[in-house]
Design a protein around this motif. Structure first.
Motif, PDB file in Angstrom:
ATOM      1  N   TYR A 171      12.387 -15.653  35.671  1.00  0.00           N
ATOM      2  CA  TYR A 171      11.891 -16.651  36.716  1.00  0.00           C
ATOM      3  C   TYR A 171      12.575 -17.561  36.110  1.00  0.00           C
ATOM      4  O   TYR A 171      11.151 -18.037  35.058  1.00  0.00           O
TER       5      TYR A 171
ATOM      6  N   ASP B 124      11.803 -21.729  36.411  1.00  0.00           N
ATOM      7  CA  ASP B 124      10.972 -22.872  37.529  1.00  0.00           C
ATOM      8  C   ASP B 124      10.327 -24.516  36.688  1.00  0.00           C
ATOM      9  O   ASP B 124      10.588 -24.384  35.605  1.00  0.00           O
TER      10      ASP B 124
ATOM     11  N   ASP C 102       4.453 -18.332  52.367  1.00  0.00           N
ATOM     12  CA  ASP C 102       4.207 -18.155  51.566  1.00  0.00           C
ATOM     13  C   ASP C 102       3.685 -19.957  50.990  1.00  0.00           C
ATOM     14  O   ASP C 102       3.811 -19.897  49.560  1.00  0.00           O
TER      15      ASP C 102
ATOM     16  N   ARG D 117       7.711 -21.704  43.312  1.00  0.00           N
ATOM     17  CA  ARG D 117       8.530 -21.672  44.154  1.00  0.00           C
ATOM     18  C   ARG D 117       9.541 -20.706  43.727  1.00  0.00           C
ATOM     19  O   ARG D 117       9.451 -19.973  44.585  1.00  0.00           O
ATOM     20  N   TRP D 118       9.181 -20.046  42.579  1.00  0.00           N
ATOM     21  CA  TRP D 118       9.917 -18.706  41.951  1.00  0.00           C
ATOM     22  C   TRP D 118       8.901 -17.386  42.696  1.00  0.00           C
ATOM     23  O   TRP D 118       9.547 -16.407  42.536  1.00  0.00           O
TER      24      TRP D 118
ATOM     25  N   ALA E  64       7.066 -16.435  45.893  1.00  0.00           N
ATOM     26  CA  ALA E  64       7.034 -15.989  46.705  1.00  0.00           C
ATOM     27  C   ALA E  64       8.245 -15.241  46.982  1.00  0.00           C
ATOM     28  O   ALA E  64       7.737 -13.708  47.202  1.00  0.00           O
ATOM     29  N   PRO E  65       9.190 -15.855  46.677  1.00  0.00           N
ATOM     30  CA  PRO E  65      10.405 -14.335  47.089  1.00  0.00           C
ATOM     31  C   PRO E  65      10.452 -13.512  45.899  1.00  0.00           C
ATOM     32  O   PRO E  65      10.822 -12.475  46.786  1.00  0.00           O
ATOM     33  N   VAL E  66       9.926 -13.516  45.134  1.00  0.00           N
ATOM     34  CA  VAL E  66      10.063 -12.886  43.667  1.00  0.00           C
ATOM     35  C   VAL E  66       9.000 -11.232  44.085  1.00  0.00           C
ATOM     36  O   VAL E  66       9.158 -10.430  44.375  1.00  0.00           O
TER      37      VAL E  66
ATOM     38  N   ARG F 129       7.634 -10.353  47.371  1.00  0.00           N
ATOM     39  CA  ARG F 129       8.077  -9.678  48.554  1.00  0.00           C
ATOM     40  C   ARG F 129       9.266  -8.915  48.357  1.00  0.00           C
ATOM     41  O   ARG F 129       8.994  -8.097  48.969  1.00  0.00           O
ATOM     42  N   GLU F 130      10.543  -9.446  47.043  1.00  0.00           N
ATOM     43  CA  GLU F 130      11.110  -8.017  47.180  1.00  0.00           C
ATOM     44  C   GLU F 130      10.311  -6.908  45.999  1.00  0.00           C
ATOM     45  O   GLU F 130      10.721  -5.782  46.461  1.00  0.00           O
ATOM     46  N   TRP F 131       9.665  -7.911  45.488  1.00  0.00           N
ATOM     47  CA  TRP F 131       9.416  -6.310  43.865  1.00  0.00           C
ATOM     48  C   TRP F 131       8.035  -5.911  44.996  1.00  0.00           C
ATOM     49  O   TRP F 131       7.758  -4.419  44.836  1.00  0.00           O
TER      50      TRP F 131
END
Ligand code: ZN
Length: 172
Positions: free
Chosen positions: A104, A106, A151, A157-158, A160-162, A164-166
């Motif tokens: 990822y 950033d 969040d 930035r990289w 939180a979304p990673v 949550r998905e993981w």
């Protein structure tokens, strides 16, 4: 705006630098420096019950926010060695690297002077030790998939979304 844009003098001999796409060169001593992202490693530490261990950052940037454990690689260091070293320094835990989560991009630091970062992320399991915050971490806490911090409380930035998905795909 690249990291090298403001470079005017050779860091080795002080001679003038010539700029080319993606690099600077010193005609005086032959020094060449290529622009690149700084490699960092992050560990998603799991406990086998679907939870992840996060650390609260003790220092800027993003002081006080929750972060994955990890940090920048040392010169010449293998990423998995860096991963084990960083988690040990920050938690006292010895860990075993598991599946690779992903890479990822950033930036790190203030907007002016921020450096591009390549984050390499692995899922890891604990092999031994007692978790105690140390080094760049002021607090450690286990989070379940429905307990992740909002969040706005997560560093960079990289992440939180990673995260949550993981964590949705994590057994537990
Ligand atoms: Zn030089």
């Amino acid at each position: 705006m690249g990291v090298l844009d403001g470079w005017q003098r050779c860091p080795r001999c002080g001679g003038p630098l010539t700029h080319a796409p993606g690099r600077v060169e010193c005609k005086t001593c032959g020094f060449v420096h290529w622009a690149h992202s700084s490699p960092a490693v992050s560990a998603f530490v799991t406990d086998g019950q679907g939870r992840v261990l996060l650390g609260r950052r003790a220092h800027e940037p993003d002081a006080g926010l929750w972060d994955a454990l990890g940090g920048f690689l040392d010169e010449g260091e293998h990423p998995l060695d860096g991963l084990r070293r960083e988690v040990l320094e920050e938690t006292g835990l010895t860990v075993v690297p598991g599946p690779f989560v992903g890479a990822y991009m950033d930036t790190y630091g203030a907007e002016t002077g921020a450096v591009p970062v390549l984050n390499l992320v692995w899922e890891v399991t604990v092999a031994g030790g007692e978790a105690q915050p140390a080094d760049d971490v002021s607090e450690l806490r286990w989070f379940g998939r429905d307990e992740l911090p909002p969040d706005g409380d997560v560093a960079f930035r990289w992440l939180a979304p990673v995260l949550r998905e993981w964590i949705v795909g994590l057994a537990g």
